[in-house]
Scaffold this motif. Sequence first.
Motif, PDB file in Angstrom:
ATOM      1  N   LEU A   1       0.773  -1.294   0.062  1.00 48.09           N
ATOM      2  CA  LEU A   1      -0.155   0.134  -0.117  1.00 48.09           C
ATOM      3  C   LEU A   1       0.875   1.232  -0.075  1.00 48.09           C
ATOM      4  O   LEU A   1       0.419   2.426  -0.350  1.00 48.09           O
ATOM      5  CB  LEU A   1      -0.967  -0.031   1.342  1.00 48.09           C
TER       6      LEU A   1
ATOM      7  N   LEU B   1       3.448   1.447  -1.604  1.00 53.80           N
ATOM      8  CA  LEU B   1       3.808   1.656  -3.335  1.00 53.80           C
ATOM      9  C   LEU B   1       2.811   2.628  -3.806  1.00 53.80           C
ATOM     10  O   LEU B   1       2.911   3.366  -4.679  1.00 53.80           O
ATOM     11  CB  LEU B   1       4.075   0.272  -4.065  1.00 53.80           C
ATOM     12  N   VAL B   2       1.317   2.391  -3.391  1.00 55.46           N
ATOM     13  CA  VAL B   2       0.231   2.792  -4.018  1.00 55.46           C
ATOM     14  C   VAL B   2       0.252   4.400  -3.616  1.00 55.46           C
ATOM     15  O   VAL B   2      -0.081   5.523  -4.620  1.00 55.46           O
ATOM     16  CB  VAL B   2      -1.127   2.269  -3.563  1.00 55.46           C
ATOM     17  N   ASP B   3       0.884   4.670  -2.581  1.00 56.82           N
ATOM     18  CA  ASP B   3       0.837   6.130  -2.064  1.00 56.82           C
ATOM     19  C   ASP B   3       1.846   6.839  -3.009  1.00 56.82           C
ATOM     20  O   ASP B   3       1.540   8.004  -3.331  1.00 56.82           O
ATOM     21  CB  ASP B   3       1.587   6.162  -0.684  1.00 56.82           C
ATOM     22  N   ASP B   4       2.964   6.247  -3.532  1.00 53.64           N
ATOM     23  CA  ASP B   4       3.740   6.782  -4.432  1.00 53.64           C
ATOM     24  C   ASP B   4       3.397   6.785  -5.690  1.00 53.64           C
ATOM     25  O   ASP B   4       4.210   7.269  -6.568  1.00 53.64           O
ATOM     26  CB  ASP B   4       5.182   6.002  -4.563  1.00 53.64           C
TER      27      ASP B   4
ATOM     28  N   PRO C   1       2.412   7.827  -9.073  1.00 55.79           N
ATOM     29  CA  PRO C   1       2.324   9.371  -9.775  1.00 55.79           C
ATOM     30  C   PRO C   1       1.039   9.906 -10.122  1.00 55.79           C
ATOM     31  O   PRO C   1       0.258   8.791 -10.769  1.00 55.79           O
ATOM     32  CB  PRO C   1       3.300   9.177 -10.687  1.00 55.79           C
ATOM     33  N   VAL C   2       0.852  10.972 -10.046  1.00 60.12           N
ATOM     34  CA  VAL C   2      -0.363  11.727 -10.561  1.00 60.12           C
ATOM     35  C   VAL C   2       0.359  12.702 -11.274  1.00 60.12           C
ATOM     36  O   VAL C   2       1.103  13.643 -10.829  1.00 60.12           O
ATOM     37  CB  VAL C   2      -1.327  12.280  -9.599  1.00 60.12           C
ATOM     38  N   PRO C   3       0.183  12.867 -12.987  1.00 64.73           N
ATOM     39  CA  PRO C   3       0.681  13.969 -13.480  1.00 64.73           C
ATOM     40  C   PRO C   3       0.554  15.215 -12.992  1.00 64.73           C
ATOM     41  O   PRO C   3      -0.713  15.501 -12.517  1.00 64.73           O
ATOM     42  CB  PRO C   3      -0.119  13.958 -14.994  1.00 64.73           C
ATOM     43  N   ASP C   4       1.599  16.093 -12.970  1.00 65.08           N
ATOM     44  CA  ASP C   4       1.437  17.666 -12.777  1.00 65.08           C
ATOM     45  C   ASP C   4       0.777  18.151 -13.756  1.00 65.08           C
ATOM     46  O   ASP C   4       1.358  18.379 -14.904  1.00 65.08           O
ATOM     47  CB  ASP C   4       2.779  17.894 -12.133  1.00 65.08           C
ATOM     48  N   ARG C   5      -0.370  18.958 -13.603  1.00 64.10           N
ATOM     49  CA  ARG C   5      -0.766  19.855 -14.471  1.00 64.10           C
ATOM     50  C   ARG C   5      -0.427  21.141 -14.747  1.00 64.10           C
ATOM     51  O   ARG C   5      -0.763  22.096 -15.539  1.00 64.10           O
ATOM     52  CB  ARG C   5      -2.535  19.752 -14.339  1.00 64.10           C
ATOM     53  N   GLY C   6       0.419  21.524 -13.938  1.00 63.10           N
ATOM     54  CA  GLY C   6       1.127  23.026 -14.034  1.00 63.10           C
ATOM     55  C   GLY C   6       0.250  23.995 -13.422  1.00 63.10           C
ATOM     56  O   GLY C   6      -1.034  23.637 -13.299  1.00 63.10           O
ATOM     57  N   GLU C   7       1.047  25.222 -13.264  1.00 64.94           N
ATOM     58  CA  GLU C   7       0.234  26.242 -12.607  1.00 64.94           C
ATOM     59  C   GLU C   7      -0.890  26.713 -13.436  1.00 64.94           C
ATOM     60  O   GLU C   7      -1.751  27.494 -12.691  1.00 64.94           O
ATOM     61  CB  GLU C   7       1.432  27.409 -12.506  1.00 64.94           C
TER      62      GLU C   7
ATOM     63  N   TYR D   1      -3.071  25.074 -14.963  1.00 63.87           N
ATOM     64  CA  TYR D   1      -4.261  24.468 -15.320  1.00 63.87           C
ATOM     65  C   TYR D   1      -5.459  24.991 -14.975  1.00 63.87           C
ATOM     66  O   TYR D   1      -6.533  24.770 -15.855  1.00 63.87           O
ATOM     67  CB  TYR D   1      -3.965  23.020 -14.504  1.00 63.87           C
TER      68      TYR D   1
END
Lengths: 192, 247
Positions: B43, B45-48, B50-56, B58
């Motif tokens: 679990l 690993l799931v915390d880590d 990645p979620v794409p960073d949509r930038g300032e 967005y």
Amino acid sequence: MEMTDVAVVGRARSGDSDAFRLLVEKHSRAIFRVAYRMTGNQHDADDVVQEAFLRAYRQIDTFQERANFGTWLHRITVNCALDLLRARGRHDKHYIHEEDGQMTREAATTEPQPDRLLLSAELQKHVALALQDLSGNERIAFMLRHFDGMPVEEIGKTLGIQVNAAKNTIFRAVRKLRHSLEPLVRPTQCNT
Amino acid sequence: MQHLTEEQLVEHYYHDGDAEAAVAHLRSCAECAAQYQTLERVLGLVDDAPVPDRGEDYGAEVWNRLRWKLGASRRRQWKAPLAVAAMLAVAFFIGQFWQGRSNERSGTLTVTQTAQKELSSKTVPTATNDKAVDRLLFVVVGDHLDNSERMLLEVVNAGSAVGAQEERAGELVAANRIYRQTAMQRGDDRIAELLSDLEPILVELANAGSTLEGKKLADLQQRIDSKALLFKVRVVSARTAKQVNSL
């Protein structure tokens, strides 16, 4: 001075579109993260973000000022993600199913080899694939429990299922994740 | 000793169930402790994940895609009956206009019609009637062009996909047909030609399904671009606004 969400919502309610723009600009990135975790891909997450703000705009009169706007929007986002996954029939998309109590994979996959997973990017890819193996309900129930700490009762209400069913959905999700990811975290055997 | 079940381990991880009993068991049972440690690692690993960073920017991007829809959403609540009323009014005037012209051509005005015509020409000058009709037409066509422009902008500015437009596009197609026929009948070639160019695009959007993406979206963007449709819509829209003010 930065206005509070409540003040901005008040202005948005009275038809000030600039006020709603402030809310969109402030909360979009956080809402995207929620949407991405729920849907597992960027395109769907973008759609969910857009739909969530549209619904928030239409329902803004129902927002209670004592509540937290971010929490309220979060709930709307989860519902939008659920609707999207339901509409796409992801609920039925099971790659793993139980057979006589034994977990089996329908599609042949290559078991990950620890020595090939040294790169974190590779590891992340496996985590993403493991999450994709979850059905829509499993994914959302798990994410709500794991990331948002939502009580099982609430998850049941959100998904429109009984508490026990919600609990089982979370268990199923964790079991699937464990099945997929355990080889990556098992300590390597040293044959010295 | 009875080991903790998988479910009990998960409950313990999420602070559900009997925490005290679970902790006590994990302290005394190496096997369950190892199982729990594995669960924590999985679990973790799931915390880590990645979620794409949509930038300032967005938030601004979301707003740009959203604002037209918000306008449409708000307007639709009170404007739908108005749009229907406007279309009916236009249809009524067209009917009157054409009936009058065909009667004049055939020279078969009934007594009643002649009387009505006579009466109306005495009570309300014909020029005033024509101006009112013209003004109404330019107002509704201008409004229609504004709505169409917003939709075209959404399509042209869409990155990889554009959301459901069926309902809005369907309404625009229906209105477009009426206004195009009206413009043709009135001999307003410029408006008629623009509406003729616009119609197939609106029809395609109305039939596009829930999402327009990939090659279909790219083709449509190309068609809008090749006809300089947005530019023409803006020009004609500005012209109709000018004409409304001059009447």
